[in-house]
Design an enzyme around this catalytic site. Structure first.
Site, short mmCIF file in Angstrom:
data_model
loop_
_atom_site.label_atom_id
_atom_site.label_comp_id
_atom_site.label_asym_id
_atom_site.label_seq_id
_atom_site.Cartn_x
_atom_site.Cartn_y
_atom_site.Cartn_z
N PHE A 29 0.83 -1.20 0.00
CA PHE A 29 0.00 0.00 0.00
C PHE A 29 0.87 1.27 0.00
O PHE A 29 0.82 2.07 -0.94
CB PHE A 29 -0.91 -0.09 1.23
CG PHE A 29 -1.54 1.18 1.69
CD1 PHE A 29 -2.12 2.07 0.80
CD2 PHE A 29 -1.58 1.48 3.06
CE1 PHE A 29 -2.72 3.25 1.25
CE2 PHE A 29 -2.18 2.65 3.51
CZ PHE A 29 -2.74 3.53 2.60
N SER A 141 3.48 4.52 15.12
CA SER A 141 3.07 5.29 16.30
C SER A 141 2.52 4.39 17.40
O SER A 141 2.35 4.84 18.53
CB SER A 141 2.00 6.29 15.89
OG SER A 141 0.87 5.57 15.44
N TYR A 164 3.55 -6.43 17.44
CA TYR A 164 3.85 -5.61 16.25
C TYR A 164 4.54 -4.28 16.61
O TYR A 164 5.60 -3.97 16.05
CB TYR A 164 2.58 -5.39 15.44
CG TYR A 164 2.73 -4.46 14.27
CD1 TYR A 164 3.39 -4.85 13.11
CD2 TYR A 164 2.23 -3.15 14.33
CE1 TYR A 164 3.54 -3.97 12.04
CE2 TYR A 164 2.38 -2.28 13.27
CZ TYR A 164 3.02 -2.70 12.13
OH TYR A 164 3.17 -1.83 11.08
N LYS A 168 8.30 -3.07 15.50
CA LYS A 168 8.57 -1.81 14.78
C LYS A 168 9.53 -0.93 15.57
O LYS A 168 10.38 -0.25 15.00
CB LYS A 168 7.25 -1.08 14.52
CG LYS A 168 6.49 -1.65 13.36
CD LYS A 168 7.11 -1.08 12.11
CE LYS A 168 6.95 -1.90 10.90
NZ LYS A 168 7.61 -1.32 9.72
N ARG A 293 -10.50 -5.22 20.93
CA ARG A 293 -9.52 -6.13 20.33
C ARG A 293 -8.26 -6.20 21.21
O ARG A 293 -7.75 -5.16 21.63
CB ARG A 293 -9.15 -5.58 18.95
CG ARG A 293 -8.79 -6.56 17.92
CD ARG A 293 -8.65 -5.92 16.57
NE ARG A 293 -7.65 -4.87 16.54
CZ ARG A 293 -7.32 -4.17 15.46
NH1 ARG A 293 -7.95 -4.42 14.31
NH2 ARG A 293 -6.41 -3.25 15.51
N ASP A 296 -4.89 -3.69 21.37
CA ASP A 296 -5.19 -2.36 20.82
C ASP A 296 -4.73 -1.25 21.76
O ASP A 296 -4.80 -1.40 22.97
CB ASP A 296 -6.71 -2.19 20.66
CG ASP A 296 -7.17 -2.42 19.24
OD1 ASP A 296 -6.36 -2.90 18.42
OD2 ASP A 296 -8.35 -2.12 18.95
#
Ligand code: UD1
Length: 341
Positions: A29, A141, A164, A168, A293, A296
């Protein structure tokens, strides 16, 4: 090699000065928009571009219209030797390749660990061996986690929650290390919920904006996880692309070894976002509400002054304009499917 163009002496091209770029994740993307914009900017300069992808989440159709304008290498960053070969002869790297998604990393942390941490490490090793000058890295972020204090500023201590954002963030630390230890100029851009055309809409791991858009177009009621009052600093993809190009060109003293937020500096709740999208798509139904979730974060809102000061970043495309462009694109892409319903 010095090449002199016929005609005017001003048009002397220093071949040795020609820049060679690599975009990792060029079928993805954000990567496909970077490579497309880069090719537009570089047209006629003699600079060359290579793109790399393993098609795990990226799609060839994202760059099919650019084929022949750059060198494509099918390569998985987990393959250290292939990655090193892809870095040979390169001066500048935009590193967008990653296995994205917070919930994917919660479900299968090892696979995303290997793609995101090992892949980034292999890329840096390849870059170091090839004498690459600068790497601009797509950071997240989500590294800020749920700590108090808004807007988020880069001086806050990261508090990632899910695997994740940990991955990162590890990439950021490696970037900074390679600048400090090896003098490889690295710049980390912490993206805040990038959305726009080409974001995959039909996977369980799709970003919320793409997912809701397609669901509404199909007449399906989207599910909001939690009460919908969680906020995100949704950022249209063209803003992120511009941040990458500016960070690549900025003076080293302004950017090398540093981290920057890339966002709009506005917080939009999911409930509000749902209604803006519903208006644009004339969707009359209400959302379904589901459980929060796992992994989150609750909120995100960026201070973007560091990127402004260091390399003149501005979020030129607003949230509303970005949504309009995004919806228009999905309508065109999925027209056949949604009109035959
Ligand atoms: C997103 C990015 C991540 C990036 C981070 C930076 C994606 C897929 N993830 O993570 O790569 O590093 O921003 O801030 O682009 N939600 C629903 N219903 C759905 C899907 C999601 O309510 O069907 C909610 C989620 O629970 C969450 C919010 O929407 O509260 C955003 O989720 P998502 O789009 O997956 O992005 P992030 O997890 O914020």
């Amino acid at each position: 090699m010095r090449q002199i163009s016929p005609g005017s002496p001003e048009r002397i091209t220093m071949k040795d000065d020609m820049a060679r770029y690599l975009v990792t994740g060029c079928a993805g993307f954000i990567g496909s928009w970077i490579i497309e914009t880069l090719l537009e900017k570089l047209a006629g300069t003699g600079d060359t571009v290579r793109g790399l992808d393993n098609f795990e989440t990226g799609k060839r159709e994202n760059f099919a219209h650019l084929e022949g304008l750059f060198e494509f290498v099918e390569c998985d960053l987990r393959d250290a030797a292939a990655t090193a070969a892809a870095c040979e002869g390169v001066d500048y790297i935009f590193h967008t390749a990653a296995l994205p998604s917070v919930p994917r990393s919660v479900k299968d942390p090892r696979t995303s660990h290997e793609a995101n941490i090992d892949g980034t490490f292999n890329l840096l090793e390849g870059a170091r061996a090839a004498g690459v000058k600068r790497v601009v890295y797509s950071a997240s972020s989500s590294a800020y986690g749920n700590q108090p204090g808004f807007p988020r500023v880069e001086t806050m201590v990261p508090m990632p929650i899910a695997p994740y954002p940990v991955q990162k963030l590890m990439g950021e630390f490696y970037m900074k290390s390679y600048w400090q230890v090896y003098g490889l100029e690295t710049v980390c851009l912490r993206y805040f919920n990038i959305f726009g055309p080409r974001q995959v809409p039909d996977s369980q791991y799709s970003g919320v904006m793409a997912r809701f858009t397609l669901q509404m177009m199909r007449g399906e009621r989207p599910t909001i996880f939690g009460d919908g009052e969680q906020g995100r600093d949704f950022t249209y993809v063209a803003n992120a692309v511009m941040a990458n190009l500016l960070a690549m060109k900025a003076a080293p003293e302004n950017v090398a070894g540093k981290v920057f937020n890339v966002a709009c500096g506005e917080r939009h709740t999911l409930n509000k976002t749902f209604h803006v999208l519903a208006d644009l798509l004339e969707f009359k139904e209400q959302p379904v509400y589901g459980p929060i979730r796992a992994g989150d974060i609750r909120d995100s809102l960026a201070d973007i002054s560091a990127a402004r000061d260091a390399f003149g970043y501005e979020p030129d495309v607003s949230f509303e304009e970005g949504l309009r462009r995004t919806v228009a694109w999905y309508k065109e892409q999925y027209a056949a499917e949604t009109t035959t319903r």
